[in-house]
Design a protein around this motif. Structure first.
Motif, PDB file in Angstrom:
ATOM      1  N   PRO A  33     -33.142 -17.964  39.178  1.00  0.00           N
ATOM      2  CA  PRO A  33     -34.430 -17.392  39.600  1.00  0.00           C
ATOM      3  C   PRO A  33     -34.510 -17.178  41.115  1.00  0.00           C
ATOM      4  O   PRO A  33     -35.124 -16.211  41.576  1.00  0.00           O
ATOM      5  N   ALA A  34     -33.893 -18.085  41.888  1.00  0.00           N
ATOM      6  CA  ALA A  34     -33.915 -17.936  43.350  1.00  0.00           C
ATOM      7  C   ALA A  34     -33.170 -16.674  43.760  1.00  0.00           C
ATOM      8  O   ALA A  34     -33.602 -15.947  44.667  1.00  0.00           O
ATOM      9  N   ARG A  35     -32.056 -16.390  43.105  1.00  0.00           N
ATOM     10  CA  ARG A  35     -31.295 -15.174  43.427  1.00  0.00           C
ATOM     11  C   ARG A  35     -32.102 -13.921  43.068  1.00  0.00           C
ATOM     12  O   ARG A  35     -32.138 -12.948  43.830  1.00  0.00           O
ATOM     13  N   ALA A  36     -32.771 -13.958  41.927  1.00  0.00           N
ATOM     14  CA  ALA A  36     -33.578 -12.804  41.516  1.00  0.00           C
ATOM     15  C   ALA A  36     -34.765 -12.601  42.463  1.00  0.00           C
ATOM     16  O   ALA A  36     -35.122 -11.466  42.794  1.00  0.00           O
ATOM     17  N   TRP A  37     -35.350 -13.700  42.911  1.00  0.00           N
ATOM     18  CA  TRP A  37     -36.527 -13.622  43.792  1.00  0.00           C
ATOM     19  C   TRP A  37     -36.138 -13.149  45.191  1.00  0.00           C
ATOM     20  O   TRP A  37     -36.761 -12.265  45.769  1.00  0.00           O
ATOM     21  N   ALA A  38     -35.032 -13.723  45.730  1.00  0.00           N
ATOM     22  CA  ALA A  38     -34.605 -13.363  47.089  1.00  0.00           C
ATOM     23  C   ALA A  38     -33.793 -12.071  47.116  1.00  0.00           C
ATOM     24  O   ALA A  38     -33.551 -11.515  48.185  1.00  0.00           O
ATOM     25  N   LYS A  39     -33.338 -11.621  45.950  1.00  0.00           N
ATOM     26  CA  LYS A  39     -32.517 -10.404  45.824  1.00  0.00           C
ATOM     27  C   LYS A  39     -31.172 -10.547  46.547  1.00  0.00           C
ATOM     28  O   LYS A  39     -30.615  -9.575  47.062  1.00  0.00           O
ATOM     29  N   ARG A  40     -30.662 -11.761  46.564  1.00  0.00           N
ATOM     30  CA  ARG A  40     -29.330 -12.034  47.115  1.00  0.00           C
ATOM     31  C   ARG A  40     -28.941 -13.448  46.666  1.00  0.00           C
ATOM     32  O   ARG A  40     -29.774 -14.204  46.166  1.00  0.00           O
ATOM     33  N   ARG A  41     -27.689 -13.784  46.858  1.00  0.00           N
ATOM     34  CA  ARG A  41     -27.215 -15.108  46.464  1.00  0.00           C
ATOM     35  C   ARG A  41     -27.674 -16.142  47.493  1.00  0.00           C
ATOM     36  O   ARG A  41     -27.304 -16.047  48.677  1.00  0.00           O
ATOM     37  N   VAL A  42     -28.457 -17.116  47.063  1.00  0.00           N
ATOM     38  CA  VAL A  42     -28.972 -18.142  47.964  1.00  0.00           C
ATOM     39  C   VAL A  42     -28.919 -19.495  47.261  1.00  0.00           C
ATOM     40  O   VAL A  42     -28.920 -19.581  46.030  1.00  0.00           O
TER      41      VAL A  42
ATOM     42  N   ASP B  18     -17.425 -20.722  50.378  1.00  0.00           N
ATOM     43  CA  ASP B  18     -17.724 -20.655  51.806  1.00  0.00           C
ATOM     44  C   ASP B  18     -18.994 -19.867  52.103  1.00  0.00           C
ATOM     45  O   ASP B  18     -19.362 -18.939  51.388  1.00  0.00           O
ATOM     46  N   ASP B  19     -19.634 -20.256  53.201  1.00  0.00           N
ATOM     47  CA  ASP B  19     -20.721 -19.488  53.818  1.00  0.00           C
ATOM     48  C   ASP B  19     -21.860 -19.180  52.839  1.00  0.00           C
ATOM     49  O   ASP B  19     -22.300 -18.040  52.700  1.00  0.00           O
ATOM     50  N   VAL B  20     -22.335 -20.226  52.191  1.00  0.00           N
ATOM     51  CA  VAL B  20     -23.457 -20.076  51.258  1.00  0.00           C
ATOM     52  C   VAL B  20     -24.765 -20.076  52.051  1.00  0.00           C
ATOM     53  O   VAL B  20     -25.020 -20.976  52.866  1.00  0.00           O
ATOM     54  N   GLU B  21     -25.614 -19.069  51.826  1.00  0.00           N
ATOM     55  CA  GLU B  21     -26.893 -18.989  52.530  1.00  0.00           C
ATOM     56  C   GLU B  21     -27.877 -19.986  51.930  1.00  0.00           C
ATOM     57  O   GLU B  21     -28.031 -20.080  50.708  1.00  0.00           O
ATOM     58  N   LEU B  22     -28.582 -20.716  52.804  1.00  0.00           N
ATOM     59  CA  LEU B  22     -29.548 -21.717  52.376  1.00  0.00           C
ATOM     60  C   LEU B  22     -30.969 -21.212  52.586  1.00  0.00           C
ATOM     61  O   LEU B  22     -31.260 -20.564  53.598  1.00  0.00           O
ATOM     62  N   ILE B  23     -31.843 -21.513  51.637  1.00  0.00           N
ATOM     63  CA  ILE B  23     -33.278 -21.271  51.818  1.00  0.00           C
ATOM     64  C   ILE B  23     -34.014 -22.513  51.337  1.00  0.00           C
ATOM     65  O   ILE B  23     -33.435 -23.386  50.668  1.00  0.00           O
ATOM     66  N   ALA B  24     -35.286 -22.587  51.681  1.00  0.00           N
ATOM     67  CA  ALA B  24     -36.106 -23.713  51.234  1.00  0.00           C
ATOM     68  C   ALA B  24     -36.403 -23.582  49.744  1.00  0.00           C
ATOM     69  O   ALA B  24     -36.537 -22.476  49.214  1.00  0.00           O
ATOM     70  N   HIS B  25     -36.519 -24.750  49.094  1.00  0.00           N
ATOM     71  CA  HIS B  25     -36.791 -24.735  47.658  1.00  0.00           C
ATOM     72  C   HIS B  25     -38.247 -24.379  47.372  1.00  0.00           C
ATOM     73  O   HIS B  25     -38.540 -23.609  46.461  1.00  0.00           O
ATOM     74  N   ARG B  26     -39.157 -24.944  48.161  1.00  0.00           N
ATOM     75  CA  ARG B  26     -40.588 -24.685  47.969  1.00  0.00           C
ATOM     76  C   ARG B  26     -41.230 -24.409  49.322  1.00  0.00           C
ATOM     77  O   ARG B  26     -40.623 -24.582  50.372  1.00  0.00           O
TER      78      ARG B  26
ATOM     79  N   ARG C 219     -37.156 -16.453  60.202  1.00  0.00           N
ATOM     80  CA  ARG C 219     -36.051 -16.978  59.401  1.00  0.00           C
ATOM     81  C   ARG C 219     -36.507 -17.399  57.999  1.00  0.00           C
ATOM     82  O   ARG C 219     -35.692 -17.829  57.189  1.00  0.00           O
ATOM     83  N   PHE C 220     -37.819 -17.283  57.739  1.00  0.00           N
ATOM     84  CA  PHE C 220     -38.347 -17.679  56.431  1.00  0.00           C
ATOM     85  C   PHE C 220     -39.146 -16.525  55.823  1.00  0.00           C
ATOM     86  O   PHE C 220     -40.356 -16.672  55.541  1.00  0.00           O
ATOM     87  N   PRO C 221     -38.505 -15.375  55.590  1.00  0.00           N
ATOM     88  CA  PRO C 221     -39.265 -14.225  55.084  1.00  0.00           C
ATOM     89  C   PRO C 221     -39.803 -14.429  53.679  1.00  0.00           C
ATOM     90  O   PRO C 221     -40.734 -13.732  53.261  1.00  0.00           O
TER      91      PRO C 221
END
Length: 393
Positions: free
Chosen positions: A262-271, A310-318, A353-355
């Motif tokens: 769901p995070a990938r679908a929401w952000a429209k990229r691998r996160v 390698d080089d996995v993009e991180l975002i906040a969970h909530r 950095r938190f779009p």
């Protein structure tokens, strides 16, 4: 690019039999081409006229030879010869497979990513199979109870027929036409199976060295090194880069697939979404991580050694995680004496950095209050000193 690898056991078995191996025979390929272009079939007269120029009797003998090796066939006695199914295969490959009756070492493998389990054949000199047969004969001759040779492995028996196999050593083709039901097993060797999976798809290679049969006297043993690229295995059909990335990152980060997808679908990229308490200072600053993955079982693909994404993009969970992350970055980003305008600009850079989240930056007065509560922190002096100097008014 994701790289996977594992060890693969290549087994071998020596036995007598008839195996057809590919050879460069342009004269036979010319006959095959002529037969393919002759709808009514190939006759000695046609062969003499088109290729030999004369000697129809000789041409008839040539056709008989081609029938014997399976290049041509006849529907009835003296009927024109037609190209066989095998003949069409050989014509397409540009190689003629000629049968040889002798003792062979056949190499085979059992792995979900190798659709073709027969991987190479090598002729034997003074073979173990022949020696074993002689020993059995001598034991029986002297009234001793002889140990039976080993049974031919099922994968080899099931592989006999018109199916053409490809050698991992030199890419040549061969057919297992007839194999003895008994022989002798020989040493198993280890090879490395590598899968390099990119956005364009996977590249699968088998790399190693086969154990060769004994060589005749004063002859160096054959060098059976290989680096063989496999065609797309059936087990990999349906897998794409996103699927593999998600599975491996889930194993390495212990974040469930049900969260990653769901995070990938929401952000429209691998996160990789992370809770605040599971992040390190490096994670927070770079918002990137190399994810270490322990040995993993990928179901129909089999088990692979430990690897890394390698080089996995991180975002906040909530949102709560994003808010704490943003405030921390604001404080961490203060590395010089500053005034309110500088703090506001830094806060805007952090928010960018938190779009995905509606986070709020800390105001200059919030940061000043925090600095007064933590005066001993190195960052606090940049704010307190400029404030004490009256630069905030």
């Amino acid at each position: 690019m994701i790289r996977l690898q594992r060890s693969v056991s290549i087994m071998s078995f020596e036995l007598e039999g008839s195996i057809a191996r590919s050879h460069d025979r342009p004269e036979l390929l010319a006959i095959a081409r002529l037969a393919a272009d002759a709808p009514a079939g190939l006759t000695g007269d046609l062969l003499a006229r088109e290729l030999f120029g004369s000697q129809p009797a000789l041409c008839k003998a040539v056709i008989e030879r081609c029938v014997k090796i399976g290049l041509l066939e006849r529907r009835s006695y003296k009927a024109p010869a037609q190209l066989t199914f095998r003949g069409h295969q050989m014509l397409a490959s540009g190689q003629i497979r000629l049968p040889e009756d002798r003792t062979w070492r056949v190499y085979y493998v059992d792995d979900p990513l190798l659709d073709a389990n027969i991987v190479h054949v090598e002729p034997c000199w003074n073979s173990n199979a022949s020696a074993a047969r002689t020993e059995v004969y001598n034991q029986k001759k002297h009234g001793e109870r002889a140990k039976d040779p080993d049974k031919c492995p099922r994968p080899l028996l099931e592989a006999t027929g018109e199916n053409a196999w490809s050698s991992i050593v030199n890419g040549s083709s061969f057919e297992l036409q007839r194999l003895s039901p008994r022989g002798i097993g020989t040493r198993t060797t280890q090879a490395r199976l590598e899968v390099a999976f990119s956005e364009a798809g996977p590249v699968v290679q088998l790399i190693g060295t086969l154990d060769p049969p004994a060589a005749p006297p004063k002859t160096a043993p054959a060098k059976l090194n290989f680096r063989y690229e496999l065609s797309l295995p059936n087990a990999l059909i349906g897998w794409d880069y996103d699927m593999l990335w998600t599975r491996l990152v889930s194993v390495g980060s212990r974040v469930p697939v049900q969260v990653l997808e769901p995070a990938r679908a929401w952000a429209k990229r691998r996160v990789l979404p992370l809770e605040w308490q599971s992040t390190s200072e490096t994670d927070r600053r770079t918002m990137r991580r190399n994810v270490e993955v322990e040995a993993v079982d990928l179901g129909p693909l089999g088990r692979f050694d430990a690897t890394r994404v390698d080089d996995v993009e991180l975002i906040a969970h909530r949102l709560e995680d994003a808010q704490m992350w943003a405030v921390w970055l604001q404080w961490d980003g203060i590395d010089n004496y500053c005034i309110p305008e500088g703090l506001i600009a830094n806060g805007e850079r952090v928010l960018a950095r938190f779009p995905e989240f509606d986070v709020k930056s800390a105001s200059p007065s919030d940061l000043l209050e925090y600095a007064k509560r933590k005066p001993n922190e190195p960052t606090a002096r940049y704010i307190l000193t400029s404030s004490d100097l009256g630069l905030w008014s």
